[in-house]
Write an enzyme that holds these catalytic residues in place. Structure first.
Site, PDB file in Angstrom:
ATOM      1  N   CYS A  71       0.874  -1.166   0.000  1.00  0.00           N
ATOM      2  CA  CYS A  71       0.000   0.000   0.000  1.00  0.00           C
ATOM      3  C   CYS A  71       0.919   1.225   0.000  1.00  0.00           C
ATOM      4  O   CYS A  71       1.662   1.440   0.957  1.00  0.00           O
ATOM      5  CB  CYS A  71      -0.850  -0.073   1.267  1.00  0.00           C
ATOM      6  SG  CYS A  71      -1.956   1.297   1.507  1.00  0.00           S
TER       7      CYS A  71
ATOM      8  N   CYS B   3      -5.999   1.203   7.516  1.00  0.00           N
ATOM      9  CA  CYS B   3      -6.521   2.242   6.637  1.00  0.00           C
ATOM     10  C   CYS B   3      -6.822   3.517   7.415  1.00  0.00           C
ATOM     11  O   CYS B   3      -7.467   3.469   8.455  1.00  0.00           O
ATOM     12  CB  CYS B   3      -7.820   1.791   5.998  1.00  0.00           C
ATOM     13  SG  CYS B   3      -7.635   0.350   4.981  1.00  0.00           S
TER      14      CYS B   3
HETATM   15  N1  SAH Z   1      -7.063   9.371  -0.930  1.00  0.00           N
HETATM   16  C1  SAH Z   1      -7.426   8.124  -1.504  1.00  0.00           C
HETATM   17  C2  SAH Z   1      -6.376   7.098  -1.263  1.00  0.00           C
HETATM   18  C3  SAH Z   1      -6.103   6.812   0.214  1.00  0.00           C
HETATM   19  S1  SAH Z   1      -6.843   5.322   0.527  1.00  0.00           S
HETATM   20  C4  SAH Z   1      -8.764   7.687  -1.000  1.00  0.00           C
HETATM   21  O1  SAH Z   1      -9.248   8.272  -0.046  1.00  0.00           O
HETATM   22  O2  SAH Z   1      -9.334   6.799  -1.609  1.00  0.00           O
HETATM   23  C5  SAH Z   1      -7.154   5.287   2.179  1.00  0.00           C
HETATM   24  C6  SAH Z   1      -8.444   4.495   2.384  1.00  0.00           C
HETATM   25  O3  SAH Z   1      -8.689   4.388   3.775  1.00  0.00           O
HETATM   26  C7  SAH Z   1      -9.641   5.226   1.770  1.00  0.00           C
HETATM   27  O4  SAH Z   1     -10.606   4.314   1.328  1.00  0.00           O
HETATM   28  C8  SAH Z   1     -10.134   5.983   2.973  1.00  0.00           C
HETATM   29  O5  SAH Z   1     -11.436   6.421   2.835  1.00  0.00           O
HETATM   30  C9  SAH Z   1      -9.956   4.968   4.056  1.00  0.00           C
HETATM   31  N2  SAH Z   1      -9.897   5.541   5.401  1.00  0.00           N
HETATM   32  C10 SAH Z   1      -9.513   6.779   5.755  1.00  0.00           C
HETATM   33  N3  SAH Z   1      -9.579   6.931   7.104  1.00  0.00           N
HETATM   34  C11 SAH Z   1     -10.029   5.756   7.588  1.00  0.00           C
HETATM   35  C12 SAH Z   1     -10.277   5.275   8.896  1.00  0.00           C
HETATM   36  N4  SAH Z   1     -10.084   6.037   9.964  1.00  0.00           N
HETATM   37  N5  SAH Z   1     -10.699   3.998   9.033  1.00  0.00           N
HETATM   38  C13 SAH Z   1     -10.881   3.209   7.948  1.00  0.00           C
HETATM   39  N6  SAH Z   1     -10.654   3.598   6.690  1.00  0.00           N
HETATM   40  C14 SAH Z   1     -10.231   4.863   6.504  1.00  0.00           C
END
Ligand code: SAH
Ligand code: SF4
Length: 346
Positions: free
Chosen positions: A100, A327
């Site tokens: 990732c 994530c």
């Molecule tokens: N900016 C892009 C790529 C980053 S991906 C995007 O947002 O898609 C990071 C992933 O983790 C995204 O799906 C985002 O929504 C998710 N994410 C962000 N904060 C999170 C959290 N606190 N818990 C779970 N998922 C989260």
């Protein structure tokens, strides 16, 4: 001085112009196939190794490497040449591995529940800084094959489009990880999705949805005010027609916010016509957001409701939570400032 993984084969040939022709091939394979530093290319004469070591600087210096308690998830904290910091996460599975990667230092999109968003935007990553994350992870994953690359680390890949795409091309052509095993995740940057649809290489698209009605999505994903759901879904549909790749929606389940039967029904209405696969993940805790992840029973119920609507959904395992590698938890805190207050003597 050049970043090794920003160079084309021609650039490398130029750097090695006064060497026998076969050296270019040898060094190229050492860099891209073995992920070796010039100093470790013992099949090269020492003076050449030294010259290359000075000419090709690594873009990433390891600050820390944390391994989850089950040993299956590794998170690196890297320092960039200008002192900024980013993170990369490697996930091991029995027979393969997924990395990732971060595409920006920080992120300007401001999603309230995301640790990266809470810290704001720092700067774009260069092509070399993105690719080197993959090269390093691939070496670490051995003997497993690094099978998948996901742009789901820090930052919004579509907001750094040219460099992100150039990195994808290197990963596909020079590292040999096919575009079909590369996933670009976006919060919904519509012009980026439209651009991606025009590229030749067919990567997978993931859209971080989290809410399927504008009123709620406006609140938790500020970019929705610029590209509301009808516009975003239009771009997704066009992407599918153009590329025929699998589309997935990411859904972080937030207790009492987006985990009701109504939310499941609204999500189904968007996912079904696009044949989108839904990845459900209970929200991971972050410092700047009071919302909590939906408890296990609620997660199972949400999945069940999606199933009843005919939507394909997977509940994603919460990997690396104990090392803040899950994530939305990537934040790359700067080192703490030196303490100025009086130290308590031991
Ligand atoms: N900016 C892009 C790529 C980053 S991906 C995007 O947002 O898609 C990071 C992933 O983790 C995204 O799906 C985002 O929504 C998710 N994410 C962000 N904060 C999170 C959290 N606190 N818990 C779970 N998922 C989260
Ligand atoms: Fe940026 Fe993605 Fe985090 Fe939103 S979820 S702030 S777009 S990294």
């Amino acid at each position: 001085m050049r970043a090794a993984f920003e160079m084309s084969r021609e650039d490398l040939a130029e750097l090695l112009a006064d060497e026998p022709r076969y050296r270019t091939d040898q060094v190229w394979r050492g860099l891209w196939e073995r992920g070796a530093r010039p100093a470790d290319m013992t099949d090269l004469p020492k003076p050449l190794r030294d010259r290359l070591e000075a000419a090709l600087v690594p873009a990433l210096q390891e600050v820390t490497r944390s391994v989850s308690s089950d040993g299956q998830t590794t998170k690196w904290l890297w320092q960039l040449a200008d002192g900024r910091r980013i993170e990369t996460v490697l996930m091991l599975y029995p027979d393969r591995a997924t990395v990732c990667v971060s595409s920006q230092a920080g992120c300007a999109m401001g999603c309230s529940f995301c640790a990266t968003g809470q810290g704001g935007f720092d700067r774009q990553l260069s092509v070399g800084e993105i690719v080197e994350q993959v090269v390093n992870a691939r070496r670490e994953a051995l003997p497993r094959r690094l099978g998948n690359v996901v742009f789901m680390g820090m930052g919004e890949p579509m907001a750094n489009y040219e460099r992100m795409w150039s990195a994808v091309q290197h990963i596909h052509s020079d590292l040999g990880i096919s575009a079909r095993h590369i996933t670009v995740s976006t919060v919904g940057v519509v012009p980026g999705i439209r651009r991606l649809a025009k590229e030749v290489l067919p990567v997978n698209l993931a859209v971080s949805l989290h809410a399927a009605r504008d009123e709620l999505r406006d609140e938790i994903v500020p970019l929705n005010r610029r590209y509301p759901l009808s516009v975003l879904m239009g771009a997704c549909a066009d992407y599918l027609v153009a590329k025929g790749r699998r589309l997935s929606f990411e859904w972080a389940l937030i207790d009492g916010v987006n985990d009701s039967p109504r939310d499941a029904a609204e999500l189904a209405e968007l996912a079904l016509p696009l044949g989108a696969h839904v990845n459900v993940i209970p929200l991971n805790p972050t410092q700047g957001y009071a919302g909590r992840g939906t408890p296990a029973a609620g997660v199972a119920a949400f999945r069940e409701w999606l199933d009843e609507h005919g939507v394909n959904a997977t509940v994603r395992a919460n990997r690396g939570n104990d090392i803040d590698a899950a994530c939305g938890q990537l934040v790359a805190r700067r080192p703490p400032a030196p303490k100025t207050s009086r130290q308590v003597p031991h």
